[in-house]
Design a protein around this motif. Structure first.
Motif, PDB file in Angstrom:
ATOM      1  N   GLY A 191       0.796  -1.216   0.000  1.00 50.93           N
ATOM      2  CA  GLY A 191       0.000   0.000   0.000  1.00 50.93           C
ATOM      3  C   GLY A 191       0.830   1.268   0.000  1.00 50.93           C
ATOM      4  O   GLY A 191       2.019   1.259   0.334  1.00 50.93           O
ATOM      5  N   PHE A 192       0.162   2.390  -0.363  1.00 49.58           N
ATOM      6  CA  PHE A 192       0.855   3.675  -0.471  1.00 49.58           C
ATOM      7  C   PHE A 192       0.115   4.812   0.232  1.00 49.58           C
ATOM      8  O   PHE A 192       0.642   5.912   0.344  1.00 49.58           O
ATOM      9  CB  PHE A 192       1.066   4.043  -1.943  1.00 49.58           C
ATOM     10  N   MET A 193      -1.116   4.568   0.676  1.00 50.70           N
ATOM     11  CA  MET A 193      -1.883   5.552   1.431  1.00 50.70           C
ATOM     12  C   MET A 193      -2.840   4.776   2.335  1.00 50.70           C
ATOM     13  O   MET A 193      -2.912   3.544   2.251  1.00 50.70           O
ATOM     14  CB  MET A 193      -2.641   6.523   0.519  1.00 50.70           C
ATOM     15  N   ARG A 194      -3.581   5.465   3.197  1.00 51.13           N
ATOM     16  CA  ARG A 194      -4.506   4.771   4.084  1.00 51.13           C
ATOM     17  C   ARG A 194      -5.637   4.120   3.286  1.00 51.13           C
ATOM     18  O   ARG A 194      -6.236   4.743   2.403  1.00 51.13           O
ATOM     19  CB  ARG A 194      -5.089   5.759   5.102  1.00 51.13           C
ATOM     20  N   GLU A 195      -5.910   2.871   3.602  1.00 48.37           N
ATOM     21  CA  GLU A 195      -6.992   2.140   2.961  1.00 48.37           C
ATOM     22  C   GLU A 195      -8.338   2.727   3.379  1.00 48.37           C
ATOM     23  O   GLU A 195      -8.584   2.973   4.560  1.00 48.37           O
ATOM     24  CB  GLU A 195      -6.934   0.675   3.368  1.00 48.37           C
ATOM     25  N   GLY A 196      -9.205   2.981   2.389  1.00 47.40           N
ATOM     26  CA  GLY A 196     -10.505   3.543   2.711  1.00 47.40           C
ATOM     27  C   GLY A 196     -11.183   4.099   1.480  1.00 47.40           C
ATOM     28  O   GLY A 196     -10.829   3.778   0.334  1.00 47.40           O
ATOM     29  N   GLU A 197     -12.153   4.962   1.714  1.00 43.65           N
ATOM     30  CA  GLU A 197     -12.944   5.532   0.630  1.00 43.65           C
ATOM     31  C   GLU A 197     -12.063   6.210  -0.418  1.00 43.65           C
ATOM     32  O   GLU A 197     -12.263   6.025  -1.632  1.00 43.65           O
ATOM     33  CB  GLU A 197     -13.934   6.555   1.204  1.00 43.65           C
ATOM     34  N   TYR A 198     -11.065   7.001   0.047  1.00 41.62           N
ATOM     35  CA  TYR A 198     -10.293   7.778  -0.912  1.00 41.62           C
ATOM     36  C   TYR A 198      -9.203   6.963  -1.593  1.00 41.62           C
ATOM     37  O   TYR A 198      -8.825   7.278  -2.724  1.00 41.62           O
ATOM     38  CB  TYR A 198      -9.735   9.026  -0.231  1.00 41.62           C
ATOM     39  N   ILE A 204      -5.401   4.164  -5.599  1.00 45.60           N
ATOM     40  CA  ILE A 204      -4.093   3.916  -4.990  1.00 45.60           C
ATOM     41  C   ILE A 204      -4.243   2.774  -3.995  1.00 45.60           C
ATOM     42  O   ILE A 204      -5.160   2.780  -3.167  1.00 45.60           O
ATOM     43  CB  ILE A 204      -3.561   5.177  -4.274  1.00 45.60           C
ATOM     44  N   TYR A 205      -3.368   1.795  -4.056  1.00 44.85           N
ATOM     45  CA  TYR A 205      -3.430   0.681  -3.115  1.00 44.85           C
ATOM     46  C   TYR A 205      -3.323   1.197  -1.685  1.00 44.85           C
ATOM     47  O   TYR A 205      -2.487   2.049  -1.371  1.00 44.85           O
ATOM     48  CB  TYR A 205      -2.311  -0.317  -3.385  1.00 44.85           C
ATOM     49  N   GLY A 206      -4.183   0.663  -0.801  1.00 43.91           N
ATOM     50  CA  GLY A 206      -4.278   1.173   0.557  1.00 43.91           C
ATOM     51  C   GLY A 206      -3.577   0.318   1.597  1.00 43.91           C
ATOM     52  O   GLY A 206      -3.316  -0.870   1.395  1.00 43.91           O
ATOM     53  N   ILE A 207      -3.269   0.955   2.732  1.00 39.86           N
ATOM     54  CA  ILE A 207      -2.681   0.291   3.890  1.00 39.86           C
ATOM     55  C   ILE A 207      -3.757   0.225   4.968  1.00 39.86           C
ATOM     56  O   ILE A 207      -4.264   1.260   5.410  1.00 39.86           O
ATOM     57  CB  ILE A 207      -1.468   1.071   4.423  1.00 39.86           C
ATOM     58  N   PRO A 208      -4.144  -0.964   5.413  1.00 39.41           N
ATOM     59  CA  PRO A 208      -5.203  -1.061   6.428  1.00 39.41           C
ATOM     60  C   PRO A 208      -4.730  -0.527   7.777  1.00 39.41           C
ATOM     61  O   PRO A 208      -3.551  -0.640   8.134  1.00 39.41           O
ATOM     62  CB  PRO A 208      -5.496  -2.560   6.493  1.00 39.41           C
ATOM     63  N   SER A 209      -5.655   0.045   8.524  1.00 39.65           N
ATOM     64  CA  SER A 209      -5.296   0.626   9.821  1.00 39.65           C
ATOM     65  C   SER A 209      -4.763  -0.411  10.802  1.00 39.65           C
ATOM     66  O   SER A 209      -3.956  -0.096  11.683  1.00 39.65           O
ATOM     67  CB  SER A 209      -6.502   1.345  10.423  1.00 39.65           C
ATOM     68  N   VAL A 210      -5.188  -1.660  10.650  1.00 39.10           N
ATOM     69  CA  VAL A 210      -4.725  -2.702  11.574  1.00 39.10           C
ATOM     70  C   VAL A 210      -3.237  -2.992  11.410  1.00 39.10           C
ATOM     71  O   VAL A 210      -2.627  -3.615  12.285  1.00 39.10           O
ATOM     72  CB  VAL A 210      -5.535  -4.013  11.420  1.00 39.10           C
ATOM     73  N   ASP A 267      -6.437  11.904   4.187  1.00 41.16           N
ATOM     74  CA  ASP A 267      -6.267  11.144   2.945  1.00 41.16           C
ATOM     75  C   ASP A 267      -6.945  11.830   1.762  1.00 41.16           C
ATOM     76  O   ASP A 267      -6.521  11.685   0.615  1.00 41.16           O
ATOM     77  CB  ASP A 267      -6.776   9.710   3.114  1.00 41.16           C
ATOM     78  N   LYS A 268      -7.971  12.615   2.017  1.00 35.92           N
ATOM     79  CA  LYS A 268      -8.652  13.331   0.937  1.00 35.92           C
ATOM     80  C   LYS A 268      -7.719  14.305   0.230  1.00 35.92           C
ATOM     81  O   LYS A 268      -7.874  14.590  -0.961  1.00 35.92           O
ATOM     82  CB  LYS A 268      -9.862  14.083   1.499  1.00 35.92           C
ATOM     83  N   ASN A 280       4.668   7.896   5.928  1.00 33.39           N
ATOM     84  CA  ASN A 280       4.427   6.638   6.626  1.00 33.39           C
ATOM     85  C   ASN A 280       4.570   6.866   8.129  1.00 33.39           C
ATOM     86  O   ASN A 280       5.642   7.267   8.567  1.00 33.39           O
ATOM     87  CB  ASN A 280       5.416   5.567   6.157  1.00 33.39           C
ATOM     88  N   PRO A 281       3.504   6.655   8.932  1.00 28.26           N
ATOM     89  CA  PRO A 281       2.210   6.110   8.541  1.00 28.26           C
ATOM     90  C   PRO A 281       1.430   7.098   7.678  1.00 28.26           C
ATOM     91  O   PRO A 281       1.628   8.311   7.779  1.00 28.26           O
ATOM     92  CB  PRO A 281       1.511   5.880   9.894  1.00 28.26           C
ATOM     93  N   PRO A 282       0.536   6.574   6.846  1.00 30.00           N
ATOM     94  CA  PRO A 282      -0.176   7.444   5.908  1.00 30.00           C
ATOM     95  C   PRO A 282      -1.184   8.345   6.613  1.00 30.00           C
ATOM     96  O   PRO A 282      -1.619   8.071   7.731  1.00 30.00           O
ATOM     97  CB  PRO A 282      -0.873   6.450   4.977  1.00 30.00           C
ATOM     98  N   LEU A 283      -1.536   9.433   5.943  1.00 30.76           N
ATOM     99  CA  LEU A 283      -2.555  10.342   6.464  1.00 30.76           C
ATOM    100  C   LEU A 283      -3.880   9.596   6.607  1.00 30.76           C
ATOM    101  O   LEU A 283      -4.253   8.793   5.757  1.00 30.76           O
ATOM    102  CB  LEU A 283      -2.710  11.536   5.536  1.00 30.76           C
ATOM    103  N   ALA A 284      -4.572   9.893   7.697  1.00 31.66           N
ATOM    104  CA  ALA A 284      -5.820   9.186   8.004  1.00 31.66           C
ATOM    105  C   ALA A 284      -7.018   9.918   7.421  1.00 31.66           C
ATOM    106  O   ALA A 284      -6.890  10.979   6.803  1.00 31.66           O
ATOM    107  CB  ALA A 284      -5.951   9.045   9.514  1.00 31.66           C
TER     108      ALA A 284
END
Length: 431
Positions: A191-198, A204-210, A267-268, A280-284
């Motif tokens: 992943g390259f950003m926080r996993e989620g809606e955006y 962009i492949y996301g990084i899960p918060s867990v 993340d928006k 890293n960690p990515p913006l939430a």
């Protein structure tokens, strides 16, 4: 040299209001209520603040100065110039250099470099493991004796639980907290950003918060088991904060930090794929950012840091997924606190304490982080009513990779003092 600071709007843990200060040989010798200052004072220089704000020198405990090994990104000198321009008088320097700061000789190297330039004081953070490879513990006791203030493998999380357990056991011999970058790389590596809606919307492949919270949970359990102090670097998820909150209630020696970037951006903001937002960690997401704001108000988050990570322009001027993580932050930290105070209804005094007083509690720093008689005269004169534009000329760091680029920010540092010596002046730029 004796300096008299008059008509100061003092903002610190112990001192809040209008005061006059007498600085003598690097120490705050006397603090007077303005109306009680005697006429018989003798001094070499007088600075009339005319009601401008006086704060303790900022203590930023998560900084990458890149030297030795990556001087094309930043040097100790350029980084410390950015620090004093931004009101940062003490920097905790991470060990991810080349060579890695994993022995007492390199710890001494950093401290000697700090003294050479006469700017901000460097507090070396030694590596937990040799070469930060996570295989064998570094000589932590020797590094602590030579001045290492804490231990961390920085961007390399200590993934081996046995190694982390042993590192925490050394806390009892060194009284130095273990700082861990909480990340399970099996979950984050694609992943390259926080996993989620955006992440879905921007493709962009996301990084899960867990990926963060699982490691936080492990470190809390190890800290509880060893009765040692673990400090969670740059917290960026609600799940991590919940774990930390419960651990603190249970008396576990855990503290945490958040970066000013995670308090302001989300993340928006990656909508134009600017690599200045890649970190890293990515913006939430916005909900998480609001949780961080509330956690600050509730004192769940202990300190604010920059995670200052400068890069050369050409490294960031590539496709988003190929760019290195990191945001340059020493120049913008103080102004971002003013921005937060204005926009999020947070007391500026509380925010200042998060970058002055509370770092001294976590990292056992003496005579710093407050405005008290007998303390070091590490001080910043701040004009809250003036603004400045963030651009290539006003950012003193070699790394111009900041999401604040082009923005007008509140708050201009007029003077920075370190142990009573004026090391930065807005008029003289660097004295």
């Amino acid at each position: 040299m004796i300096i008299f600071l008059k008509n100061a709007k003092v903002l610190s843990k112990s001192c809040d209001g209008m005061f006059d200060l007498l600085l003598n040989n690097g120490i705050i010798e006397k603090i007077f209520s303005c109306e009680d200052t005697p006429d018989s004072l003798v001094y070499d220089e007088c600075i009339d603040l005319n009601g401008k704000t006086l704060i303790p020198g900022i203590i930023d405990m998560h900084v990458h100065l890149r030297e030795p090994g990556y001087e094309y990104k930043e040097t100790i000198e350029s980084g410390l110039k950015a620090a004093v321009k931004g009101g940062v008088t003490t920097v905790g320097v991470m060990p991810n250099t080349d060579p890695v700061i994993d022995n007492e000789y390199l710890v001494e190297y950093l401290k000697m470099k700090s003294e050479l330039y006469g700017l901000s004081e460097i507090l070396p953070i030694g590596a937990v493991t040799k070469k930060s490879q996570g295989v064998e513990l570094a000589p932590m006791i020797n590094m602590a004796k030579r001045g290492a203030i804490a231990f961390s493998d920085d961007g390399n999380p200590v993934e081996n639980a046995h190694i982390m357990l042993k590192a925490l056991e050394y806390y009892k011999m060194t009284n130095r907290p273990i700082i861990n970058h909480a990340e399970v790389k099996e979950l984050s590596k694609t992943g390259f950003m926080r996993e989620g809606e955006y992440s879905n919307f921007y493709g962009i492949y996301g990084i899960p918060s867990v990926a963060e919270s699982i490691m936080v949970a492990r470190d809390i359990e190890l800290a509880k088991y060893t009765d040692a102090h673990v400090h969670i670097a740059h917290v960026s998820t609600q799940e991590s904060l919940n774990l930390i909150k419960n651990a603190k209630k249970d008396g576990v020696k855990v503290s945490c930090e958040v970066t000013h970037n995670h308090l302001i951006f989300t993340d928006k903001d990656l909508k134009d794929y600017s690599t200045s937002f890649k970190v890293n960690p990515p913006l939430a997401d916005e909900e998480s950012r609001n949780t961080f704001i509330q956690a600050l108000k509730d004192d769940l988050i202990d300190i604010i840091v920059t995670d200052h990570a400068p890069h050369a322009d050409y490294e960031k001027e590539v496709e988003f997924q190929n760019a290195p993580n990191g945001i340059s932050g020493l120049d913008t930290l103080l102004s971002s606190l003013l921005k937060l105070s204005i926009e999020e209804d947070i007391s500026l005094k509380k925010l200042i304490e998060k970058v002055t007083y509370y770092p001294t509690r976590i990292f056992n720093l003496e005579k710093k982080g407050d405005i008290k008689e007998g303390y070091f005269a590490d001080l910043v004169i701040l004009n809250e009513n003036e603004t400045w534009n963030v651009n290539n000329k006003t950012v003193f760091s070699k790394g111009k990779n900041t999401p604040f680029m082009g923005m007008d920010l509140p708050g201009v540092v007029e003077y920075t003092f370190i142990k009573g010596k004026k090391v930065y002046s807005k008029e003289d730029v660097l004295v």
